[in-house]
Design a protein around this motif. Sequence first.
Motif, PDB file in Angstrom:
ATOM      1  N   PRO A 151      24.253  -5.218  48.966  1.00 26.66           N
ATOM      2  CA  PRO A 151      24.653  -4.874  50.332  1.00 26.66           C
ATOM      3  C   PRO A 151      24.091  -3.557  50.826  1.00 26.66           C
ATOM      4  N   GLU A 152      22.828  -3.508  51.213  1.00 27.59           N
ATOM      5  CA  GLU A 152      22.287  -2.292  51.833  1.00 27.59           C
ATOM      6  C   GLU A 152      22.289  -2.444  53.347  1.00 27.59           C
ATOM      7  N   GLY A 153      22.871  -3.483  53.821  1.00 29.38           N
ATOM      8  CA  GLY A 153      23.058  -3.613  55.264  1.00 29.38           C
ATOM      9  C   GLY A 153      21.985  -4.401  55.981  1.00 29.38           C
ATOM     10  N   GLN A 185      17.416  -5.604  47.875  1.00 30.84           N
ATOM     11  CA  GLN A 185      17.259  -4.595  48.936  1.00 30.84           C
ATOM     12  C   GLN A 185      17.160  -3.212  48.310  1.00 30.84           C
ATOM     13  N   SER A 186      17.632  -3.089  47.093  1.00 28.77           N
ATOM     14  CA  SER A 186      17.460  -1.882  46.265  1.00 28.77           C
ATOM     15  C   SER A 186      18.002  -2.235  44.888  1.00 28.77           C
ATOM     16  N   PRO A 187      17.678  -1.439  43.873  1.00 33.70           N
ATOM     17  CA  PRO A 187      18.233  -1.755  42.542  1.00 33.70           C
ATOM     18  C   PRO A 187      19.637  -1.194  42.351  1.00 33.70           C
ATOM     19  N   GLN A 188      20.348  -0.927  43.441  1.00 36.00           N
ATOM     20  CA  GLN A 188      21.627  -0.219  43.379  1.00 36.00           C
ATOM     21  C   GLN A 188      22.553  -0.671  42.250  1.00 36.00           C
ATOM     22  N   LEU A 189      22.827  -1.972  42.191  1.00 40.74           N
ATOM     23  CA  LEU A 189      23.837  -2.425  41.226  1.00 40.74           C
ATOM     24  C   LEU A 189      23.303  -2.394  39.802  1.00 40.74           C
ATOM     25  N   PHE A 190      22.019  -2.661  39.661  1.00 34.61           N
ATOM     26  CA  PHE A 190      21.444  -2.596  38.312  1.00 34.61           C
ATOM     27  C   PHE A 190      21.427  -1.162  37.789  1.00 34.61           C
ATOM     28  N   LYS A 191      21.107  -0.216  38.691  1.00 40.10           N
ATOM     29  CA  LYS A 191      21.059   1.160  38.176  1.00 40.10           C
ATOM     30  C   LYS A 191      22.461   1.638  37.811  1.00 40.10           C
ATOM     31  N   GLN A 192      23.468   1.166  38.548  1.00 44.98           N
ATOM     32  CA  GLN A 192      24.831   1.553  38.182  1.00 44.98           C
ATOM     33  C   GLN A 192      25.223   0.928  36.848  1.00 44.98           C
ATOM     34  N   PHE A 208      13.161  -4.969  49.243  1.00 45.98           N
ATOM     35  CA  PHE A 208      12.861  -5.989  50.265  1.00 45.98           C
ATOM     36  C   PHE A 208      14.010  -6.081  51.249  1.00 45.98           C
ATOM     37  N   ARG A 209      13.725  -5.896  52.522  1.00 45.57           N
ATOM     38  CA  ARG A 209      14.786  -6.019  53.532  1.00 45.57           C
ATOM     39  C   ARG A 209      14.241  -6.796  54.721  1.00 45.57           C
ATOM     40  N   ASP A 210      14.942  -7.862  55.048  1.00 41.11           N
ATOM     41  CA  ASP A 210      14.492  -8.711  56.144  1.00 41.11           C
ATOM     42  C   ASP A 210      15.104  -8.195  57.441  1.00 41.11           C
ATOM     43  N   THR A 260       8.512   0.816  49.180  1.00 39.35           N
ATOM     44  CA  THR A 260       8.650   1.389  47.839  1.00 39.35           C
ATOM     45  C   THR A 260       9.604   2.577  47.846  1.00 39.35           C
ATOM     46  N   GLN A 261      10.485   2.586  46.861  1.00 45.25           N
ATOM     47  CA  GLN A 261      11.422   3.703  46.723  1.00 45.25           C
ATOM     48  C   GLN A 261      11.220   4.391  45.376  1.00 45.25           C
ATOM     49  N   LEU A 262      11.456   5.703  45.376  1.00 48.99           N
ATOM     50  CA  LEU A 262      11.728   6.372  44.111  1.00 48.99           C
ATOM     51  C   LEU A 262      13.240   6.306  43.964  1.00 48.99           C
ATOM     52  N   GLU A 302      29.331   3.047  55.836  1.00 46.40           N
ATOM     53  CA  GLU A 302      28.227   3.733  56.505  1.00 46.40           C
ATOM     54  C   GLU A 302      27.000   3.771  55.581  1.00 46.40           C
ATOM     55  N   HIS A 303      27.189   4.103  54.316  1.00 39.65           N
ATOM     56  CA  HIS A 303      26.078   4.129  53.363  1.00 39.65           C
ATOM     57  C   HIS A 303      26.071   2.787  52.625  1.00 39.65           C
ATOM     58  N   HIS A 304      26.821   2.665  51.577  1.00 41.73           N
ATOM     59  CA  HIS A 304      27.097   1.362  50.986  1.00 41.73           C
ATOM     60  C   HIS A 304      28.427   1.455  50.262  1.00 41.73           C
ATOM     61  N   PRO A 305      29.033   0.326  49.947  1.00 38.29           N
ATOM     62  CA  PRO A 305      30.431   0.361  49.492  1.00 38.29           C
ATOM     63  C   PRO A 305      30.628   0.923  48.086  1.00 38.29           C
ATOM     64  N   VAL A 313      27.490  10.186  45.345  1.00 38.09           N
ATOM     65  CA  VAL A 313      28.280  10.105  44.119  1.00 38.09           C
ATOM     66  C   VAL A 313      28.981   8.761  44.211  1.00 38.09           C
ATOM     67  N   ARG A 314      28.982   8.025  43.104  1.00 35.51           N
ATOM     68  CA  ARG A 314      29.488   6.649  43.181  1.00 35.51           C
ATOM     69  C   ARG A 314      30.938   6.539  42.748  1.00 35.51           C
ATOM     70  N   ILE A 315      31.479   5.409  43.122  1.00 37.56           N
ATOM     71  CA  ILE A 315      32.780   5.021  42.571  1.00 37.56           C
ATOM     72  C   ILE A 315      32.507   4.524  41.144  1.00 37.56           C
ATOM     73  N   GLY A 350      23.493   9.258  42.379  1.00 38.41           N
ATOM     74  CA  GLY A 350      22.047   9.042  42.442  1.00 38.41           C
ATOM     75  C   GLY A 350      21.533   9.073  43.860  1.00 38.41           C
ATOM     76  N   ALA A 351      20.295   8.649  43.994  1.00 35.74           N
ATOM     77  CA  ALA A 351      19.659   8.674  45.300  1.00 35.74           C
ATOM     78  C   ALA A 351      18.401   7.816  45.251  1.00 35.74           C
ATOM     79  N   ALA A 352      17.853   7.558  46.421  1.00 40.09           N
ATOM     80  CA  ALA A 352      16.565   6.867  46.495  1.00 40.09           C
ATOM     81  C   ALA A 352      15.764   7.483  47.634  1.00 40.09           C
TER      82      ALA A 352
HETATM   83  N1  ASP Z   1      20.438   2.250  47.099  1.00 37.82           N
HETATM   84  C1  ASP Z   1      20.469   3.208  48.172  1.00 37.82           C
HETATM   85  C2  ASP Z   1      19.434   2.840  49.224  1.00 37.82           C
HETATM   86  O1  ASP Z   1      18.499   2.117  48.931  1.00 37.82           O
HETATM   87  C3  ASP Z   1      20.204   4.585  47.733  1.00 37.82           C
HETATM   88  C4  ASP Z   1      21.214   5.103  46.787  1.00 37.82           C
HETATM   89  O2  ASP Z   1      22.388   5.169  47.155  1.00 37.82           O
HETATM   90  O3  ASP Z   1      20.806   5.475  45.677  1.00 37.82           O
HETATM   91  O4  ASP Z   1      19.512   3.315  50.334  1.00 37.82           O
END
Ligand code: ASP
Length: 466
Positions: A174-176, A196-203, A220-222, A234-236, A321-324, A363-365, A405-407
């Motif tokens: 869910p990156e929106g 849409q990002s590796p958010q859940l895998f990185k967590q 990838f975001r449509d 591409t994201q770091l 606003e960011h992600h859940p 900072v994550r939950i 984390g961050a991207a």
């Molecule tokens: N996954 C987020 C994004 O792609 C970044 C993050 O919270 O690390 O915007």
Amino acid sequence: MLRTHTCGELTKEHADQTVTLCGWVAARRDHGKPIFVDIRDRYGITQVVFHPAISKEAHELVGKVGPEFVIKVTGTVTVRPEKLVNPDLSTGEVEVGATGLEILNSSLVPVFEVDEHVEVSEDLRLTYRYLDIRRRKMLDSLTTRHKLCAIIHDYMDKAGFLEVETPVLTKSTPEGARDFLVPARLNEGKFFALPQSPQLFKQMLMVSGIDKYYQIVKCFRDEDLRADRQPEFTQLDMEMSFVEENDVFNVTERLFQRIFKEIKGIDIPVPFPRMTHREAMEKYNSDKPDLRKEGEDFNLTWIVDFPMFKYNQEEQRWESEHHPFTSIKEEDLKYLESGEYDKVRARSYDLVLNGNEIGSGSVRIHKKDMQKKIFDIIGFSDQEAQKRFGFLLRAFEYGAPPHAGAAYGVDRLVAILTGLDSIRDTIAFPKTQKGNCLITDAPSEIDNKQLLDLGLMALKKGDDDA
Ligand code: ASP
């Protein structure tokens, strides 16, 4: 090697040496007997002179070469007289007197001149991208991109981060934005989503104990057509355990310091200034204000304390606003209880460079109950949360450490570092603004057999039979 030197290499030091160069014909100038050819490769341009007095054969053959022919030239390096030195070329002090010529391949007359000073429509450039990439502007941009990634890899490695690859065929995150879907032939009726990002895998990697993760990764975001976005970009991406905001800021600031020093030769001061979301909105009416003091300047600022939720009027519900997966500020927990969701601030941050959001994170939950509570507020029933993110909730039951984390957007960063207006010019083979790849003509229709194999039927919008 077919060549002894590149076309950007020869100087006075090489005088009288016999060399062999390979490259493309950038220009041919016939001056009666002497014929001059500028030969080009990735590294530069070298002037070659063909004269019957040096080699009758080569002189005759060069009459047959046209623009963008691929040639191999052997000859002797001679120093040009002072007044014929070309200060615009790194090889401008010398020329090569050709003793031999081989035509390695011919070329059609190129559809546009391979010279960045010649204006060409973007559609034509993208259709013939291989010609466009021969032009200096694209070469410089791809080179900067490579340098940037090399610095990132080196820096992250030295800082103890582990690059871990995460799946491309996965489940919706869910990156929106809307997901790109891939039908799963072996599971008829089911689909993978591209991440849409590796958010859940990185967590989940944090739960695994990989306390410093990073990846330079395609996302990838449509999205609907918006200025200068790419459906794949591409994201770091990075994530750390047992850290807080300041630790993420620190790692990022030192990385950006190195990037700006090594690519632009500029010392950027750290720590970067921080501004709350509220202050940015009140003062600049923007959550990504351009805080540059001069024209040529670079300004990096953290925007912090974003609201956790925003109200979606259309759907009459709260959304994040960011992600859940973002945690909230301790002192605002009371608003969760009182239901004043608009007052809840998130522990999230954006990095803004010259008015562009080039990264974000939080900072994550890391506790299951809090995560479930946030899902609940944004309208996921227990059942739905379980269906979509049950795997994360389960992982949180097996010792999830505190993490953050961050991207950061690599394409945009390259564009800013190289002064390009569009991220398309930082990508070798980008999509157009309408989401097409002009060089391969993708996306394209597929044949019925492929659809059948996938158990799919293609409908056009407006088909009544649907
Ligand atoms: N996954 C987020 C994004 O792609 C970044 C993050 O919270 O690390 O915007």
